[in-house]
Structure formats: structure tokens, C-alpha cells
Motif scaffolding. Structure first.
Motif, PDB file in Angstrom:
ATOM      1  N   UNK A 216      17.309 -14.172   0.021  1.00  0.00           N
ATOM      2  CA  UNK A 216      18.443 -13.646  -0.719  1.00  0.00           C
ATOM      3  C   UNK A 216      17.821 -13.557  -2.167  1.00  0.00           C
ATOM      4  N   UNK A 217      17.165 -14.604  -2.682  1.00  0.00           N
ATOM      5  CA  UNK A 217      16.767 -14.685  -4.183  1.00  0.00           C
ATOM      6  C   UNK A 217      15.699 -13.232  -4.095  1.00  0.00           C
ATOM      7  N   UNK A 218      14.977 -13.563  -3.565  1.00  0.00           N
ATOM      8  CA  UNK A 218      13.644 -12.800  -3.801  1.00  0.00           C
ATOM      9  C   UNK A 218      14.210 -11.223  -3.541  1.00  0.00           C
ATOM     10  N   UNK A 219      15.301 -11.445  -2.558  1.00  0.00           N
ATOM     11  CA  UNK A 219      16.445  -9.575  -2.692  1.00  0.00           C
ATOM     12  C   UNK A 219      16.339  -9.253  -4.016  1.00  0.00           C
ATOM     13  N   UNK A 220      17.024  -9.928  -4.985  1.00  0.00           N
ATOM     14  CA  UNK A 220      18.189  -9.545  -6.263  1.00  0.00           C
ATOM     15  C   UNK A 220      16.944  -8.477  -6.483  1.00  0.00           C
ATOM     16  N   UNK A 221      14.894  -8.187  -6.846  1.00  0.00           N
ATOM     17  CA  UNK A 221      14.629  -7.986  -7.234  1.00  0.00           C
ATOM     18  C   UNK A 221      14.095  -6.255  -6.746  1.00  0.00           C
ATOM     19  N   UNK A 222      15.628  -6.315  -5.253  1.00  0.00           N
ATOM     20  CA  UNK A 222      15.045  -4.659  -4.504  1.00  0.00           C
ATOM     21  C   UNK A 222      13.731  -3.996  -5.212  1.00  0.00           C
ATOM     22  N   UNK A 223      12.679  -5.128  -3.966  1.00  0.00           N
ATOM     23  CA  UNK A 223      11.097  -4.841  -4.547  1.00  0.00           C
ATOM     24  C   UNK A 223      10.973  -4.686  -2.640  1.00  0.00           C
TER      25      UNK A 223
ATOM     26  N   UNK B 156      12.535  -6.599   1.776  1.00  0.00           N
ATOM     27  CA  UNK B 156      13.876  -6.094   1.357  1.00  0.00           C
ATOM     28  C   UNK B 156      13.299  -4.362   1.447  1.00  0.00           C
ATOM     29  N   UNK B 157      14.024  -3.847   2.327  1.00  0.00           N
ATOM     30  CA  UNK B 157      13.578  -2.327   2.851  1.00  0.00           C
ATOM     31  C   UNK B 157      14.551  -1.670   2.623  1.00  0.00           C
ATOM     32  N   UNK B 158      15.221  -1.412   1.862  1.00  0.00           N
ATOM     33  CA  UNK B 158      16.428  -0.669   1.126  1.00  0.00           C
ATOM     34  C   UNK B 158      16.110   0.585   0.819  1.00  0.00           C
ATOM     35  N   UNK B 159      14.671   0.808  -0.126  1.00  0.00           N
ATOM     36  CA  UNK B 159      14.453   1.946   0.064  1.00  0.00           C
ATOM     37  C   UNK B 159      14.460   2.905   0.695  1.00  0.00           C
ATOM     38  N   UNK B 160      14.338   2.205   2.329  1.00  0.00           N
ATOM     39  CA  UNK B 160      15.082   3.433   2.175  1.00  0.00           C
ATOM     40  C   UNK B 160      15.328   3.796   4.213  1.00  0.00           C
TER      41      UNK B 160
END
Length: 345
Positions: A89-96, A110-114
Motif C-alpha cells: 500500500x505504501x509503494x502504491x502511493x508512487x503510482x508506478x 500497481x497496474x492502474x496505468x491500464x
């Protein structure tokens, strides 16, 4: 950051392990307990991650505030899985999408980019265009469409291609009026293949972009950006109009490929914005043996603009529901019309 027991090969570049030295977190600096591992992880990212300043500008990322939010969640009563989830969750803050945490039983990503965007691709309809009699040159699938437009699909830059493969394909397609080079859903792989392929669409050396390297622990500690060029390939090169089809699942080395193709003559980028992923990934080890992967070397376009969050197409095109009902791919049809018009001019 979403979790899965399945490690997706298609998005992972070869992992570069940081050797202990300047900027690397040594295991003996932290206790091998939950608090020590969390601090080691946060500090490793703080010293080595390359997009803190950029992401502060874009969406207000404050890494110190992230620590203040997540560090109090760590306690000795947590299970390893709970600890893993807090770290993710902490690393998810990077949106990478290049940031991953690897334990023995899971991979955080984190796969939010797609995942947060329209696919602009349909497997079933796409297969109708390829048919069953397409040709295969290693990782490249290709055929000639009814209107004498070459159609090439490159599914993953993890699939090897060599000069012989590309030259054989170019020879087969040389009488076509134009080419559709479809890299939709290609989420990365070997950057060497991306660079090699783009060299077949230029007759001269061209500045494609820049890369910088972390040279200190501060968020602004980088080397002077170095230019990156694409060199014309030896032998047969494509001389006619090209449309490169993109969607949000174009990531990592595919994002770099699109960057390279944008500076080539007669190339038009069509479709959706790419997914991004412009940081060259490195990995480091936590005291407990988990690995963390992160973006360490930022890459830019030829105008020194960030491409971490994707590249806009020259001509935006999205899938049309009515076309799908007719088993038509809106992006391929738009590219065919564009190339047919170009040929007629």
C-alpha cells in the motif's frame, strides 16, 4: 497496490540488482524485524527512486508524509501477509508499474496505468484481422490486408527479433501501400528489440530522447541527461507511411518504442495514450530477503519532457461499440483509411 500470486512476465524487464554501495540500503543498518524491514524499504526508495520531484509536481506526492501515514500501521502482532500488504500500500502511493515487492508467495504491483482505462482492444475481433494464415517472423506476426495495407502485430518485446526476421518481413511487405504496426497490449520486455525495430523506419541518425542516472541519495541528485539516438538499420528499411497503434497497455519498453517512432519520418501514432513506465528499473533486497523493484533512471523524450505517465497519440482514436458489434476494430479501420488516403495523395 494490487496483489496477485501470478507474476506477469510481460511487464517485467530483466531485474538489475543493486550492489551494496552508495545509495544502497545495507542489511546490517536495520534490524530484521517488521519495523526494521519497513524502515529499510522506505529508506531504499527515498535514496534511489527517481520520480519523487516529478510526481510531487503532478499529484502532490510527499514521501515523508507517506512514511508518517504508514509507519504507525506496523506492529509486532501483524502477520507476514499483513505486513506485506502495508508495504505494498505504501509503494502504491508512487503510482508506478515498475515498482514491485517480491515475497516468497506473492508479488505486489500497481497496474492502474491500464486497469483504470478503456482497453481499446478486443482479442476476438483482432484475431479476425490476423486470420489463421498470417506469417510469423519470430515475435512479429504479419499479413497483407485486402486493401494492400501491411498489418504487423508485435505482442511483446520479450519475444526476440533479429535483423533477419525484420528484413524478411520488410521484403514480404515491400509492395504494400503503407503499414499498420500494432503494439497494443504490448506491455514491455527487452529494450534492445524496441530500439532495433525503430531503426528500420529512419534513414538517418535521430535524437529520440534522454536518460539520466541517480548519482546521490537526494531526490534531485541526477547526472546530466545523456542523449539517446536511434540509428538507421543496415539493409532494407521501410520508406512508406506507417501508423503505430497504441493503447493504455503499451508500457515500459513499448512506451520507449513509441517515443522513438515519434521522431521517425512518415510515422503517425494513432489510438490511445500509452501507459507510460519510463523509469529504468533496478532491484534491492530487504533484510528479510524480500526484493523491491523500483524506477531508478528517468527517461525523457527528444524535447526533455517526461513520459513516465504515457505519450499522447498524434491522432486519438477509441473503440466504437457499434464497430465491435460488426466485428470491426475501430483503430485498425481508422489506420487503414488514413494510409489509403496518404497513398492517394
Amino acid at each position: 497496490m494490487k496483489l496477485s500470486n501470478i507474476l506477469s512476465r510481460s511487464i517485467l524487464l530483466p531485474l538489475l540488482i543493486l550492489v551494496c554501495g552508495a545509495g544502497c540500503v545495507r542489511e546490517d543498518e536495520y534490524q530484521n524485524d517488521l519495523a526494521g524491514n519497513f524502515d529499510a524499504l522506505w529508506q531504499c526508495m527515498d535514496r534511489n527512486y527517481c520520480f519523487f520531484n516529478y510526481k510531487r509536481e503532478v499529484y502532490g506526492l510527499d514521501w515523508d508524509s507517506v512514511y508518517a501515514v504508514y509507519r504507525p500501521r506496523i506492529n509486532n502482532q501483524m502477520t507476514q501477509q499483513q505486513f506485506f500488504e502495508v508495504c505494498c500500500d505504501m509503494l502504491g502511493e508512487l503510482r508506478d508499474g515498475h515498482v514491485n515487492l517480491y515475497s516468497s508467495g506473492d508479488v505486489g504491483r500497481n497496474w492502474s496505468w491500464r486497469e483504470d482505462y478503456p482497453a481499446n482492444f478486443n482479442d476476438s475481433v483482432h484475431q479476425l484481422y490476423l486470420g489463421t494464415d498470417y506469417k510469423i517472423a519470430s515475435g512479429l506476426k504479419y499479413r497483407i490486408l485486402e486493401d494492400n495495407i501491411a498489418y504487423v502485430y508485435y505482442e511483446s518485446f520479450s519475444s526476440a527479433i533479429g535483423d533477419g526476421n525484420i528484413t524478411a518481413m520488410m521484403t514480404e511487405l515491400k509492395t504494400c501501400n503503407g503499414m499498420i504496426l500494432d503494439v497494443r497490449n504490448n506491455s514491455g520486455g527487452n529494450l534492445t528489440y524496441a530500439t532495433k525495430l525503430s531503426g528500420y523506419f529512419t534513414n538517418e541518425k535521430r535524437l529520440a530522447g534522454y536518460i539520466a542516472h541517480k548519482n546521490g541519495p537526494g531526490h534531485s541528485d541526477f547526472s546530466t541527461p545523456e542523449p539517446e539516438y536511434i540509428e538507421p538499420a543496415n539493409g532494407l528499411r521501410w520508406q512508406k507511411p506507417v501508423v503505430v497503434l497504441t493503447n493504455r497497455s503499451c508500457y515500459s519498453s513499448t512506451n520507449t518504442f513509441v517515443r522513438n517512432m515519434k521522431v521517425c519520418p512518415q510515422v503517425t501514432i494513432m489510438g490511445d495514450r500509452t501507459g507510460g513506465g519510463s523509469g529504468m528499473p533496478f532491484t534491492s533486497e530487504m533484510p528479510n530477503g524480500w526484493l523491491v523493484r523500483f524506477s531508478a533512471c528517468p527517461m525523457y523524450d527528444a524535447d526533455m519532457q517526461q513520459i513516465e505517465f504515457g505519450i499522447e497519440p498524434d491522432i486519438p482514436v477509441s473503440m466504437n461499440l457499434e464497430d465491435l458489434k460488426k466485428n470491426k476494430d475501430t483503430l485498425i479501420e481508422a489506420a487503414r483509411s488514413f494510409l489509403t488516403q496518404k497513398f492517394a495523395e
